[in-house]
Design a protein around this motif. Structure first.
Motif, PDB file in Angstrom:
ATOM      1  N   ALA A   1      36.374  14.933   2.821  1.00 21.12           N
ATOM      2  CA  ALA A   1      36.565  14.055   3.522  1.00 21.12           C
ATOM      3  C   ALA A   1      37.049  14.449   4.917  1.00 21.12           C
ATOM      4  O   ALA A   1      36.855  13.585   5.922  1.00 21.12           O
ATOM      5  N   GLU A   2      37.458  15.576   5.068  1.00 13.23           N
ATOM      6  CA  GLU A   2      37.855  16.208   6.589  1.00 13.23           C
ATOM      7  C   GLU A   2      37.170  17.270   6.783  1.00 13.23           C
ATOM      8  O   GLU A   2      36.925  18.183   5.945  1.00 13.23           O
ATOM      9  N   ALA A   3      36.887  17.662   8.061  1.00 11.04           N
ATOM     10  CA  ALA A   3      36.271  18.581   8.532  1.00 11.04           C
ATOM     11  C   ALA A   3      37.338  19.936   8.109  1.00 11.04           C
ATOM     12  O   ALA A   3      36.724  21.079   7.934  1.00 11.04           O
ATOM     13  N   ASP A   4      38.663  19.602   8.577  1.00 12.61           N
ATOM     14  CA  ASP A   4      39.585  21.021   8.101  1.00 12.61           C
ATOM     15  C   ASP A   4      39.580  21.242   6.866  1.00 12.61           C
ATOM     16  O   ASP A   4      39.628  22.527   6.539  1.00 12.61           O
ATOM     17  N   GLU A   5      39.387  20.478   5.651  1.00 14.04           N
ATOM     18  CA  GLU A   5      39.250  20.684   4.434  1.00 14.04           C
ATOM     19  C   GLU A   5      37.990  21.778   4.136  1.00 14.04           C
ATOM     20  O   GLU A   5      38.134  22.671   3.372  1.00 14.04           O
ATOM     21  N   GLN A   6      37.016  21.099   4.754  1.00 15.50           N
ATOM     22  CA  GLN A   6      35.654  21.841   4.421  1.00 15.50           C
ATOM     23  C   GLN A   6      35.798  23.502   5.289  1.00 15.50           C
ATOM     24  O   GLN A   6      35.448  24.440   4.727  1.00 15.50           O
ATOM     25  N   ALA A   7      36.654  23.585   6.252  1.00  9.53           N
ATOM     26  CA  ALA A   7      36.875  24.753   6.941  1.00  9.53           C
ATOM     27  C   ALA A   7      37.572  25.691   6.125  1.00  9.53           C
ATOM     28  O   ALA A   7      37.280  27.046   5.805  1.00  9.53           O
ATOM     29  N   TRP A   8      38.550  25.166   5.499  1.00 12.03           N
ATOM     30  CA  TRP A   8      39.251  25.614   4.529  1.00 12.03           C
ATOM     31  C   TRP A   8      38.753  26.503   3.295  1.00 12.03           C
ATOM     32  O   TRP A   8      38.921  27.177   2.712  1.00 12.03           O
ATOM     33  N   PHE A   9      37.865  25.378   2.728  1.00 11.30           N
ATOM     34  CA  PHE A   9      36.953  25.675   1.797  1.00 11.30           C
ATOM     35  C   PHE A   9      36.194  27.096   1.881  1.00 11.30           C
ATOM     36  O   PHE A   9      36.325  27.770   1.155  1.00 11.30           O
ATOM     37  N   ARG A  10      35.655  27.062   3.150  1.00  9.96           N
ATOM     38  CA  ARG A  10      34.839  28.280   3.633  1.00  9.96           C
ATOM     39  C   ARG A  10      35.503  29.433   3.349  1.00  9.96           C
ATOM     40  O   ARG A  10      35.332  30.645   3.336  1.00  9.96           O
ATOM     41  N   LEU A  11      36.989  29.257   4.263  1.00  7.69           N
ATOM     42  CA  LEU A  11      37.755  30.276   4.469  1.00  7.69           C
ATOM     43  C   LEU A  11      38.443  31.094   3.124  1.00  7.69           C
ATOM     44  O   LEU A  11      38.298  32.143   2.960  1.00  7.69           O
ATOM     45  N   LEU A  12      38.581  30.257   2.123  1.00  6.64           N
ATOM     46  CA  LEU A  12      39.175  30.232   0.964  1.00  6.64           C
ATOM     47  C   LEU A  12      37.940  31.257   0.089  1.00  6.64           C
ATOM     48  O   LEU A  12      38.394  32.377  -0.747  1.00  6.64           O
ATOM     49  N   THR A  13      37.056  30.688   0.192  1.00  6.16           N
ATOM     50  CA  THR A  13      36.086  31.469  -0.738  1.00  6.16           C
ATOM     51  C   THR A  13      35.472  32.734  -0.194  1.00  6.16           C
ATOM     52  O   THR A  13      34.567  33.410  -0.703  1.00  6.16           O
ATOM     53  N   THR A  14      35.902  33.093   1.254  1.00  3.52           N
ATOM     54  CA  THR A  14      35.776  34.351   1.711  1.00  3.52           C
ATOM     55  C   THR A  14      36.804  35.558   0.949  1.00  3.52           C
ATOM     56  O   THR A  14      36.498  36.862   0.928  1.00  3.52           O
TER      57      THR A  14
END
Length: 213
Positions: A64-77
């Motif tokens: 829903a949010e760009a912030d959430e997508q950014a954190w998804f990418r960050l977490l999966t690193t």
């Protein structure tokens, strides 16, 4: 590579939704927060999408949010954090809380998620600390899930630090009453958007009415 979908929300179930784009149904996995912000079927929604291609499948993850997508990418690193675990974390802790947790070295925001134990939570804090230090504090209500009313109308109509504070106060109060953040978040976010100017007592009362069902 699919980066965004705009179409009819056919249904929402469990940890995913089905979005119909010109007759093609896309199964999109998402956090409970994002699923809670989707308009009711069969309204039109727009979701940001992360496409993960594996040997045996192509998976779509919506936000829903760009912030959430950014954190998804960050977490999966982080080693040991796959897409499902990342969504589990984002279902119980919003980006703003994760940002605070990493700075405060607080594992609770991570260990509340299914599949995250103390060891993995410690690894998350360690590996994310240097990366998060370069990130601004995330905006909490900049929703990208669009209802059919027009380009400027979002499912999460509330915004700004005021609603963020109200949301957190409501979530803490509901948590104290025994409700998990994962189930309270979508309801509270939607109620704040639907009841502009409502106080904490009103939001809690309305949320309890829905949670009691």
């Amino acid at each position: 590579m699919i980066g965004q979908l705009t179409g009819l929300v056919s249904h929402v179930e469990g940890d995913h939704c089905l979005i119909d784009v010109n007759g093609v149904g896309y199964v999109v996995s998402a956090s409970s927060h994002t699923l809670g912000l989707l308009p009711r079927p069969p309204e039109v929604a727009r979701v940001l999408v992360e496409t993960i291609v594996r040997e045996d499948a192509i998976q779509l993850f919506g936000f829903a949010e760009a912030d959430e997508q950014a954190w998804f990418r960050l977490l999966t690193t982080v080693q040991g954090v796959g897409a499902r675990v990342a969504l589990a974390i984002l279902s119980v802790s919003r980006p703003s809380l994760l940002w605070q947790a990493v700075h405060a070295e607080d594992r609770t925001a991570f260990t509340q998620a299914a599949g995250v134990g103390p060891k993995l939570a410690t690894r998350l804090l360690t590996e994310l600390k240097s990366k998060v230090a370069r990130m601004p504090a995330p905006a909490s209500m900049s929703g990208h899930v669009m209802a059919s009313g027009g380009a400027g109308e979002t499912a999460a109509k509330g915004g700004g630090s005021g609603t963020d504070g109200l949301e957190q106060d409501a979530l803490m109060a509901l948590e104290g009453l025994g409700f998990r953040r994962a189930e309270s978040w979508p309801i509270v976010a939607r109620l704040i958007g639907e009841n502009a100017g409502a106080g904490l007592d009103v939001i809690i009362r309305l949320a309890l009415r829905e949670l009691a069902r």
